[in-house]
Design an enzyme around this catalytic site. Structure first.
Site, PDB file in Angstrom:
ATOM      1  N   MET A  29     -58.539 -18.979  26.738  1.00 29.00           N
ATOM      2  CA  MET A  29     -60.238 -18.350  26.990  1.00 29.00           C
ATOM      3  C   MET A  29     -59.793 -16.614  27.063  1.00 29.00           C
ATOM      4  SD  MET A  29     -62.283 -20.869  29.025  1.00 29.00           S
ATOM      5  CE  MET A  29     -61.825 -20.522  30.674  1.00 29.00           C
ATOM      6  N   GLY A  30     -58.863 -16.432  26.648  1.00 25.51           N
ATOM      7  CA  GLY A  30     -58.677 -14.652  26.556  1.00 25.51           C
ATOM      8  C   GLY A  30     -58.495 -14.326  28.056  1.00 25.51           C
ATOM      9  N   HIS A  33     -52.631 -12.773  29.730  1.00 21.24           N
ATOM     10  CA  HIS A  33     -51.424 -12.309  30.791  1.00 21.24           C
ATOM     11  C   HIS A  33     -50.254 -12.696  30.346  1.00 21.24           C
ATOM     12  CE1 HIS A  33     -51.880 -15.969  32.571  1.00 21.24           C
ATOM     13  NE2 HIS A  33     -53.125 -15.858  33.059  1.00 21.24           N
ATOM     14  N   GLY A  35     -48.546 -15.186  31.379  1.00 18.81           N
ATOM     15  CA  GLY A  35     -48.445 -16.427  31.473  1.00 18.81           C
ATOM     16  C   GLY A  35     -48.900 -16.755  29.950  1.00 18.81           C
ATOM     17  N   HIS A  36     -50.001 -16.427  29.444  1.00 21.76           N
ATOM     18  CA  HIS A  36     -50.454 -17.080  28.219  1.00 21.76           C
ATOM     19  C   HIS A  36     -49.327 -16.642  27.238  1.00 21.76           C
ATOM     20  CE1 HIS A  36     -54.515 -16.197  29.772  1.00 21.76           C
ATOM     21  NE2 HIS A  36     -54.758 -17.479  29.651  1.00 21.76           N
ATOM     22  N   GLU A 147     -48.579 -25.665  32.801  1.00 18.13           N
ATOM     23  CA  GLU A 147     -48.585 -26.468  33.921  1.00 18.13           C
ATOM     24  C   GLU A 147     -49.470 -26.140  35.074  1.00 18.13           C
ATOM     25  OE1 GLU A 147     -44.583 -27.296  34.767  1.00 18.13           O
ATOM     26  OE2 GLU A 147     -44.569 -29.067  33.371  1.00 18.13           O
ATOM     27  N   LYS A 148     -49.705 -24.766  34.902  1.00 20.14           N
ATOM     28  CA  LYS A 148     -50.704 -24.305  36.057  1.00 20.14           C
ATOM     29  C   LYS A 148     -51.931 -24.974  36.178  1.00 20.14           C
ATOM     30  CE  LYS A 148     -53.593 -20.496  37.385  1.00 20.14           C
ATOM     31  NZ  LYS A 148     -54.782 -20.878  36.863  1.00 20.14           N
ATOM     32  N   GLN A 152     -55.197 -31.011  33.957  1.00 18.63           N
ATOM     33  CA  GLN A 152     -55.730 -30.707  32.341  1.00 18.63           C
ATOM     34  C   GLN A 152     -54.869 -31.395  31.309  1.00 18.63           C
ATOM     35  OE1 GLN A 152     -57.774 -26.952  31.077  1.00 18.63           O
ATOM     36  NE2 GLN A 152     -55.883 -26.478  30.186  1.00 18.63           N
ATOM     37  N   SER A 184     -53.193 -15.850  36.671  1.00 13.04           N
ATOM     38  CA  SER A 184     -54.544 -16.403  36.131  1.00 13.04           C
ATOM     39  C   SER A 184     -55.394 -15.101  35.822  1.00 13.04           C
ATOM     40  CB  SER A 184     -55.035 -16.994  37.496  1.00 13.04           C
ATOM     41  OG  SER A 184     -56.346 -17.138  37.290  1.00 13.04           O
TER      42      SER A 184
HETATM   43  P1  AMP Z   1     -56.869 -20.312  30.049  1.00 18.40           P
HETATM   44  O1  AMP Z   1     -57.204 -19.065  29.130  1.00 18.40           O
HETATM   45  O2  AMP Z   1     -57.013 -19.908  31.497  1.00 18.40           O
HETATM   46  O3  AMP Z   1     -57.840 -21.395  29.682  1.00 18.40           O
HETATM   47  O4  AMP Z   1     -55.319 -20.435  29.892  1.00 18.40           O
HETATM   48  C1  AMP Z   1     -55.004 -21.045  28.525  1.00 18.40           C
HETATM   49  C2  AMP Z   1     -53.653 -21.706  28.593  1.00 18.40           C
HETATM   50  O5  AMP Z   1     -52.755 -20.908  29.342  1.00 18.40           O
HETATM   51  C3  AMP Z   1     -53.721 -22.834  29.349  1.00 18.40           C
HETATM   52  O6  AMP Z   1     -52.916 -24.016  28.931  1.00 18.40           O
HETATM   53  C4  AMP Z   1     -53.162 -22.621  30.824  1.00 18.40           C
HETATM   54  O7  AMP Z   1     -52.654 -23.583  31.505  1.00 18.40           O
HETATM   55  C5  AMP Z   1     -52.382 -21.550  30.581  1.00 18.40           C
HETATM   56  N1  AMP Z   1     -51.952 -20.871  31.430  1.00 18.40           N
HETATM   57  C6  AMP Z   1     -52.800 -19.876  32.266  1.00 18.40           C
HETATM   58  N2  AMP Z   1     -52.014 -19.434  33.262  1.00 18.40           N
HETATM   59  C7  AMP Z   1     -50.955 -19.337  33.296  1.00 18.40           C
HETATM   60  C8  AMP Z   1     -49.433 -19.337  33.974  1.00 18.40           C
HETATM   61  N3  AMP Z   1     -49.673 -18.475  34.875  1.00 18.40           N
HETATM   62  N4  AMP Z   1     -48.266 -19.765  33.305  1.00 18.40           N
HETATM   63  C9  AMP Z   1     -48.190 -20.690  32.361  1.00 18.40           C
HETATM   64  N5  AMP Z   1     -49.302 -21.047  31.678  1.00 18.40           N
HETATM   65  C10 AMP Z   1     -50.630 -20.541  32.108  1.00 18.40           C
END
Ligand code: AMP
Length: 279
Positions: A29-30, A33, A35-36, A147-148, A152, A184
């Site tokens: 969802m943009g 960071h 993590g992405h 896995e955060k 899901q 996050s």
């Molecule tokens: P989101 O943009 O928050 O929808 O996340 C997109 C993907 O990135 C999802 O599969 C999340 O689980 C993963 N994600 C988000 N934050 C982290 C993180 N800190 N570490 C690993 N994966 C992450």
């Protein structure tokens, strides 16, 4: 890196590369960071073509304000994806993804009825709607999830079984800030005081793993909630210790199979989730 804003352009871009080898996909969802980036790098290492989507999906937000306030940083996202080795980024409008309203109702049974499913009505249905649509646009061989968002992943796997999707789901470990806070997009919405307090979530979960030696499951849940709630800036929404496959509460550490603790905490106006493996 090719930037695609329409489904037609995306499909052309993927088609022109499909013959070269496997296509990996990372939905996001943009407000990207590290993590992405770790998901994109894993995808890069395991595939010939890397596709990333950046789309704030309205159907998974059960709270209109959360959707309105969700951080949007397109320019920086494009720069991060470029340096992480993405080949194709898909940045569609809402109308492009949903030319007509998606009225599908998924039923995830017990997996979807607890934790995030219980506290965010409709959230997982929206996740399944968007991920199934994105899968049908990209038709990846593998898709990467963090896995955060522990529950899901179980939901996505269930969705794939329900629609007979052949996509292989790859689970990636949580990336954390130096102080332990799970990375996050929502962390940027914390004010300085709350950002400073937020690492207590992971610190408490990590400390609770050792307590398993002498405390039972109920006591451990209670202790985690009390520790975090003793900080006046935070309120635990739920903390549950669950079977890693069924997402159902366990009542003894003797439980067969992997066990995780999953938490949601309201930190001011920001809702954070995290989890930890017990065994
Ligand atoms: P989101 O943009 O928050 O929808 O996340 C997109 C993907 O990135 C999802 O599969 C999340 O689980 C993963 N994600 C988000 N934050 C982290 C993180 N800190 N570490 C690993 N994966 C992450």
């Amino acid at each position: 890196m090719e930037i695609c804003r329409t489904v037609a352009r995306l499909k052309d871009a993927v088609a022109s590369r499909r013959g070269m080898g496997t296509v990996g996909f990372v939905p996001t969802m943009g407000a990207l960071h590290a993590g992405h980036a770790s998901l994109v790098e894993r995808c890069r290492a395991e595939n010939v073509t890397v596709v990333v989507s950046v789309f704030v999906n309205p159907t998974q937000f059960n709270d209109k304000n959360d959707l309105k306030n969700y951080p949007r940083t397109e320019e920086a996202d494009i720069a991060l994806l470029e340096s992480a080795g993405c080949d194709i980024v898909f940045i569609p409008s809402v109308d492009e993804v949903y030319p007509e309203p998606d009225t599908r109702q998924f039923d995830f049974g017990a997996i979807g009825a607890v934790m995030e499913g219980a506290h965010r009505p409709g959230h997982f249905n929206g996740v399944a709607q968007v991920v199934s649509r994105l899968f049908s646009f990209v038709e990846p061989d593998k898709a990467y999830f963090g896995e955060k968002d522990f529950q899901q992943i179980a939901i996505i796997k269930s969705m794939c079984r329900q629609i007979s999707s052949p996509v292989e789901i790859v689970e990636c470990p949580i990336k954390r800030e130096k102080d332990g806070l799970a990375m996050s997009s929502r962390n940027t919405l914390l004010d300085a005081e709350r950002r400073e307090a937020a690492p207590v979530i992971h610190m408490t979960l990590a400390a609770s793993v050792a307590r398993r030696e002498w405390a039972d499951v109920e006591e451990t849940k209670k202790w985690v909630k009390e520790q975090i709630d003793s900080n006046e800036l935070m309120k635990v929404e739920y903390y549950d210790i669950v079977d890693a496959v069924t997402m159902q509460s366990i009542d003894s550490w003797d439980h067969d199979g992997a066990v995780y603790g999953c938490i949601a905490v309201q930190v001011g106006s920001v809702r954070l989730i995290d989890n930890i493996r017990y065994k």
